[in-house]
Structures are given as C-alpha cells and as structure tokens.
Design a protein around this motif. Structure first.
Motif, PDB file in Angstrom:
ATOM      1  N   ALA A 107      44.239  89.965  64.688  1.00 57.35           N
ATOM      2  CA  ALA A 107      44.658  91.341  64.383  1.00 57.35           C
ATOM      3  C   ALA A 107      44.879  92.133  65.664  1.00 57.35           C
ATOM      4  CB  ALA A 107      43.617  92.027  63.504  1.00 57.35           C
ATOM      5  N   ALA A 108      43.957  91.966  66.636  1.00 58.75           N
ATOM      6  CA  ALA A 108      44.096  92.676  67.906  1.00 58.75           C
ATOM      7  C   ALA A 108      45.340  92.191  68.663  1.00 58.75           C
ATOM      8  CB  ALA A 108      42.847  92.464  68.759  1.00 58.75           C
ATOM      9  N   ARG A 109      45.563  90.880  68.622  1.00 59.20           N
ATOM     10  CA  ARG A 109      46.729  90.313  69.294  1.00 59.20           C
ATOM     11  C   ARG A 109      48.021  90.841  68.657  1.00 59.20           C
ATOM     12  NH1 ARG A 109      47.917  88.584  74.167  1.00 59.20           N
ATOM     13  NH2 ARG A 109      48.722  86.446  74.328  1.00 59.20           N
ATOM     14  N   ARG A 110      48.028  90.922  67.344  1.00 63.31           N
ATOM     15  CA  ARG A 110      49.205  91.438  66.638  1.00 63.31           C
ATOM     16  C   ARG A 110      49.484  92.879  67.040  1.00 63.31           C
ATOM     17  NH1 ARG A 110      52.100  90.516  61.710  1.00 63.31           N
ATOM     18  NH2 ARG A 110      52.707  92.471  60.701  1.00 63.31           N
ATOM     19  N   GLU A 111      48.425  93.686  67.152  1.00 67.80           N
ATOM     20  CA  GLU A 111      48.595  95.074  67.565  1.00 67.80           C
ATOM     21  C   GLU A 111      49.152  95.165  68.984  1.00 67.80           C
ATOM     22  OE1 GLU A 111      48.091  98.029  65.708  1.00 67.80           O
ATOM     23  OE2 GLU A 111      48.189  96.453  64.190  1.00 67.80           O
ATOM     24  N   ALA A 126      58.879  89.589  73.740  1.00 67.78           N
ATOM     25  CA  ALA A 126      57.990  88.553  74.289  1.00 67.78           C
ATOM     26  C   ALA A 126      57.757  88.782  75.777  1.00 67.78           C
ATOM     27  CB  ALA A 126      58.595  87.171  74.040  1.00 67.78           C
ATOM     28  N   ALA A 127      58.827  89.094  76.505  1.00 71.48           N
ATOM     29  CA  ALA A 127      58.693  89.349  77.940  1.00 71.48           C
ATOM     30  C   ALA A 127      57.805  90.563  78.194  1.00 71.48           C
ATOM     31  CB  ALA A 127      60.065  89.553  78.564  1.00 71.48           C
ATOM     32  N   GLU A 128      57.978  91.622  77.403  1.00 72.18           N
ATOM     33  CA  GLU A 128      57.160  92.826  77.553  1.00 72.18           C
ATOM     34  C   GLU A 128      55.684  92.525  77.287  1.00 72.18           C
ATOM     35  OE1 GLU A 128      56.108  96.793  78.195  1.00 72.18           O
ATOM     36  OE2 GLU A 128      58.026  95.798  78.599  1.00 72.18           O
ATOM     37  N   ALA A 129      55.438  91.628  76.314  1.00 67.05           N
ATOM     38  CA  ALA A 129      54.063  91.273  75.966  1.00 67.05           C
ATOM     39  C   ALA A 129      53.486  90.218  76.894  1.00 67.05           C
ATOM     40  CB  ALA A 129      54.016  90.779  74.529  1.00 67.05           C
ATOM     41  N   GLY A 130      54.332  89.602  77.728  1.00 69.13           N
ATOM     42  CA  GLY A 130      53.858  88.578  78.648  1.00 69.13           C
ATOM     43  C   GLY A 130      53.561  87.253  77.989  1.00 69.13           C
ATOM     44  N   VAL A 131      54.305  86.934  76.894  1.00 75.34           N
ATOM     45  CA  VAL A 131      54.108  85.672  76.185  1.00 75.34           C
ATOM     46  C   VAL A 131      55.471  85.037  75.926  1.00 75.34           C
ATOM     47  CG1 VAL A 131      51.991  86.477  75.070  1.00 75.34           C
ATOM     48  CG2 VAL A 131      54.196  86.799  73.911  1.00 75.34           C
ATOM     49  N   THR A 132      55.452  83.835  75.376  1.00 77.53           N
ATOM     50  CA  THR A 132      56.684  83.177  74.977  1.00 77.53           C
ATOM     51  C   THR A 132      57.022  83.561  73.532  1.00 77.53           C
ATOM     52  OG1 THR A 132      55.497  81.232  74.161  1.00 77.53           O
ATOM     53  CG2 THR A 132      56.192  81.217  76.481  1.00 77.53           C
ATOM     54  N   LYS A 133      58.250  83.310  73.131  1.00 77.56           N
ATOM     55  CA  LYS A 133      58.650  83.633  71.761  1.00 77.56           C
ATOM     56  C   LYS A 133      57.829  82.858  70.720  1.00 77.56           C
ATOM     57  CE  LYS A 133      63.188  83.162  72.126  1.00 77.56           C
ATOM     58  NZ  LYS A 133      64.626  83.234  71.720  1.00 77.56           N
ATOM     59  N   PRO A 134      57.533  81.559  70.942  1.00 74.69           N
ATOM     60  CA  PRO A 134      56.701  80.858  69.949  1.00 74.69           C
ATOM     61  C   PRO A 134      55.326  81.509  69.765  1.00 74.69           C
ATOM     62  CG  PRO A 134      57.827  79.272  71.335  1.00 74.69           C
ATOM     63  CD  PRO A 134      58.082  80.614  71.948  1.00 74.69           C
ATOM     64  N   GLN A 139      52.309  85.453  65.182  1.00 70.77           N
ATOM     65  CA  GLN A 139      51.772  86.668  64.563  1.00 70.77           C
ATOM     66  C   GLN A 139      52.724  87.272  63.532  1.00 70.77           C
ATOM     67  OE1 GLN A 139      48.725  87.687  65.179  1.00 70.77           O
ATOM     68  NE2 GLN A 139      48.360  86.169  66.780  1.00 70.77           N
ATOM     69  N   PHE A 140      53.975  86.858  63.531  1.00 72.38           N
ATOM     70  CA  PHE A 140      54.966  87.441  62.636  1.00 72.38           C
ATOM     71  C   PHE A 140      55.776  86.336  61.972  1.00 72.38           C
ATOM     72  CE2 PHE A 140      54.126  90.313  66.147  1.00 72.38           C
ATOM     73  CZ  PHE A 140      53.779  91.478  65.468  1.00 72.38           C
ATOM     74  N   ASP A 152      58.837  86.398  60.903  1.00 72.20           N
ATOM     75  CA  ASP A 152      60.195  86.345  61.443  1.00 72.20           C
ATOM     76  C   ASP A 152      60.495  87.691  62.097  1.00 72.20           C
ATOM     77  OD1 ASP A 152      60.583  88.062  59.274  1.00 72.20           O
ATOM     78  OD2 ASP A 152      61.432  86.479  58.023  1.00 72.20           O
ATOM     79  N   LYS A 153      61.720  87.857  62.542  1.00 65.50           N
ATOM     80  CA  LYS A 153      62.106  89.107  63.198  1.00 65.50           C
ATOM     81  C   LYS A 153      61.981  90.289  62.248  1.00 65.50           C
ATOM     82  CE  LYS A 153      65.879  91.324  65.751  1.00 65.50           C
ATOM     83  NZ  LYS A 153      67.233  91.151  66.323  1.00 65.50           N
ATOM     84  N   ALA A 154      62.327  90.084  60.987  1.00 62.75           N
ATOM     85  CA  ALA A 154      62.232  91.170  60.006  1.00 62.75           C
ATOM     86  C   ALA A 154      60.792  91.655  59.864  1.00 62.75           C
ATOM     87  CB  ALA A 154      62.775  90.715  58.656  1.00 62.75           C
ATOM     88  N   ASP A 155      59.852  90.735  59.930  1.00 56.83           N
ATOM     89  CA  ASP A 155      58.433  91.092  59.837  1.00 56.83           C
ATOM     90  C   ASP A 155      58.024  91.954  61.025  1.00 56.83           C
ATOM     91  OD1 ASP A 155      55.799  91.120  58.868  1.00 56.83           O
ATOM     92  OD2 ASP A 155      55.276  89.247  59.904  1.00 56.83           O
ATOM     93  N   LEU A 156      58.500  91.592  62.210  1.00 55.77           N
ATOM     94  CA  LEU A 156      58.200  92.384  63.407  1.00 55.77           C
ATOM     95  C   LEU A 156      58.845  93.762  63.324  1.00 55.77           C
ATOM     96  CD1 LEU A 156      57.099  92.776  66.271  1.00 55.77           C
ATOM     97  CD2 LEU A 156      59.120  91.578  67.138  1.00 55.77           C
ATOM     98  N   LEU A 157      60.097  93.824  62.889  1.00 58.50           N
ATOM     99  CA  LEU A 157      60.784  95.109  62.743  1.00 58.50           C
ATOM    100  C   LEU A 157      60.050  96.010  61.756  1.00 58.50           C
ATOM    101  CD1 LEU A 157      64.519  93.957  62.674  1.00 58.50           C
ATOM    102  CD2 LEU A 157      63.458  95.405  64.414  1.00 58.50           C
ATOM    103  N   ASP A 158      59.567  95.423  60.678  1.00 54.26           N
ATOM    104  CA  ASP A 158      58.827  96.197  59.691  1.00 54.26           C
ATOM    105  C   ASP A 158      57.537  96.758  60.291  1.00 54.26           C
ATOM    106  OD1 ASP A 158      58.405  97.042  56.840  1.00 54.26           O
ATOM    107  OD2 ASP A 158      56.645  95.762  57.050  1.00 54.26           O
ATOM    108  N   ALA A 159      56.864  95.936  61.099  1.00 56.24           N
ATOM    109  CA  ALA A 159      55.626  96.392  61.740  1.00 56.24           C
ATOM    110  C   ALA A 159      55.903  97.527  62.719  1.00 56.24           C
ATOM    111  CB  ALA A 159      54.955  95.218  62.469  1.00 56.24           C
ATOM    112  N   VAL A 160      57.007  97.436  63.452  1.00 54.66           N
ATOM    113  CA  VAL A 160      57.385  98.499  64.396  1.00 54.66           C
ATOM    114  C   VAL A 160      57.703  99.781  63.630  1.00 54.66           C
ATOM    115  CG1 VAL A 160      59.137  99.235  66.055  1.00 54.66           C
ATOM    116  CG2 VAL A 160      58.178  96.937  66.191  1.00 54.66           C
ATOM    117  N   GLN A 161      58.444  99.651  62.542  1.00 51.62           N
ATOM    118  CA  GLN A 161      58.798 100.827  61.753  1.00 51.62           C
ATOM    119  C   GLN A 161      57.541 101.507  61.209  1.00 51.62           C
ATOM    120  OE1 GLN A 161      62.197 100.927  58.863  1.00 51.62           O
ATOM    121  NE2 GLN A 161      60.547 101.110  57.375  1.00 51.62           N
ATOM    122  N   GLN A 162      56.607 100.707  60.722  1.00 53.75           N
ATOM    123  CA  GLN A 162      55.363 101.278  60.202  1.00 53.75           C
ATOM    124  C   GLN A 162      54.591 101.994  61.308  1.00 53.75           C
ATOM    125  OE1 GLN A 162      52.918  98.785  57.653  1.00 53.75           O
ATOM    126  NE2 GLN A 162      54.683  97.573  57.057  1.00 53.75           N
TER     127      GLN A 162
END
Length: 223
Positions: free
Chosen positions: A34-38, A61-69, A74-75, A77-87
């Motif tokens: 959960a903390a990593r996702r945040e 991924a670059a901003e977070a300092g990790v690779t895309k995999p 934590q997500f 797909d991309k839609a899941d990440l976009l939804d989390a950002v919107q929320q």
C-alpha cells in the motif's frame, strides 16, 4: 491416546502460532504494498502536473526510480494508474474546497474562497484540464456531489426545499469548469481577475435563485 494428544499439540498450538506469524507477515507485506502504491501515485501526480493527465508510463517509472514492470506490480494497467491519479487529484481538490465552502464568513467571501481554491489547484497542476473533453469526469461528479450537500444544508437552514440542490450544484460546477478550461488555454487574465469575475457571476446566480423563493440574503453578513 497420549500420542494423539502430542500430535494435537504439535499441529494445534504450534500451527496457530505459525498462523499468527503468517498473518503478521501478510499484514506487513500488505502495508508495504500500500505504501509503495502511494509512492508511485505521488510520482504519477508529479508527472501529470508537468506533462498532463494522459500519462506515459515510462515517465512515471523514471520519476519513481523503478522499471515499468515494478510499477505494474502495483497497478493492473495504465487505466488503473490513471484512475488512481484522478482519485488523488480529486481528493486534493476537495481538501482545498471544503474548508472554503464551509468557512464561517459572509456568503460572497465563501464563494470567492471556494473559487480561489479551485483555481489555485489549476495553477499547481496546470495540465489538469488539458485533455480535450475533460480529463476528470469522475472528479467533477464528486465535486458536484459535495457541493450538493453544501447547497442542501444552506437551503434547509433558510427554510427552503432541497429539491433543486443537485441541479444547482451541477450548474455551478459546469460553469466554473468551462471557464477554467478557457482560462487554462488562453490565460487572458490573472487568477485574481478570473476569480473575481466568477465570484460575481456565481453570486448573481445564488442571489437570483434565493430571491425567486422569497429569500434576500445579505452578502456581507456571516452565515
């Protein structure tokens, strides 16, 4: 019989202890996830603020300092990440709006405070409304729902029915949102100027609605 008791001891209490240990590890792992996702949502919000809401996963991924995999662990797909950002952005907006909407100040000052909170969000996240057609329909709906509650409470306090509160809230959100999109593209005036203009327009709508129902509200009186 004795052997049976020993066997129960071996697989009863011990297993229970093992279950508690496993539960503890599971809880810690869930907390870590959960903390990593945040953290990743934080990174995505920063990218959205700079590049717009249609996120490139490689940039996040670059901003977070990790690779895309790693990011995709934590997500879904991309839609899941976009939804989390919107929320997250909607939550930030509501955290700014609600104190302004419920502040113990005169009504016009309350309107202006809420509008200024919204436009301050646009200055902090200038690409928030940059996607054609609107990047945050769910966010708009949540703001309208919150505003419906505020309008309903004020109408009840004035002895009026609340039937029109929801339509009133959506009309306000639509007007402000449309103005914000125009302002974000053109920037023909300062934030202070556009907030002043919208304050006068929104208050005129509020005042007109109340007068139609026999209520004259002093804009300079706290309440």
């Amino acid at each position: 019989m004795t052997a049976t008791v020993k066997g129960s001891g071996a697989f009863g209490p011990a297993a229970a202890g093992g279950g508690r240990a496993a539960d503890g590890r599971s809880a810690r792992w869930s907390s870590h996830r959960a903390a990593r996702r945040e953290e990743f949502i934080d990174a995505a919000v920063r990218v959205a603020a700079e590049h717009g809401p249609d996120l490139r996963i490689a940039l996040v991924a670059a901003e977070a300092g990790v690779t895309k995999p790693v990011l995709y662990r934590q997500f879904a797909d991309k839609a899941d990440l976009l939804d989390a950002v919107q929320q997250r952005l909607t939550r930030i907006l509501l955290d700014r709006l609600m104190p302004a909407l419920t502040a113990p100040v005169p009504p016009v000052a309350r309107v202006r405070g809420a509008l200024d909170a919204f436009f301050s969000m646009l200055e902090d996240y200038p690409h928030l409304l940059s996607r054609p057609g609107d990047a945050t329909p769910t966010g708009r709906a949540r703001v309208a729902a919150a505003l419906t509650g505020v309008y309903g409470e004020r109408l009840r306090a004035l002895g009026l029915g609340t039937r029109g509160a929801e339509a009133w809230a959506h009309a306000t959100v639509g007007m402000v949102h449309g103005t914000a999109q125009w302002w974000g593209r053109e920037r023909p005036m300062t934030r202070t100027e556009v907030v002043d203009q919208l304050t006068a327009m929104v208050w005129a709508a509020v005042d007109g609605y109340l007068r139609q129902h026999g209520v004259v509200l002093d804009p300079a009186t706290t309440g």
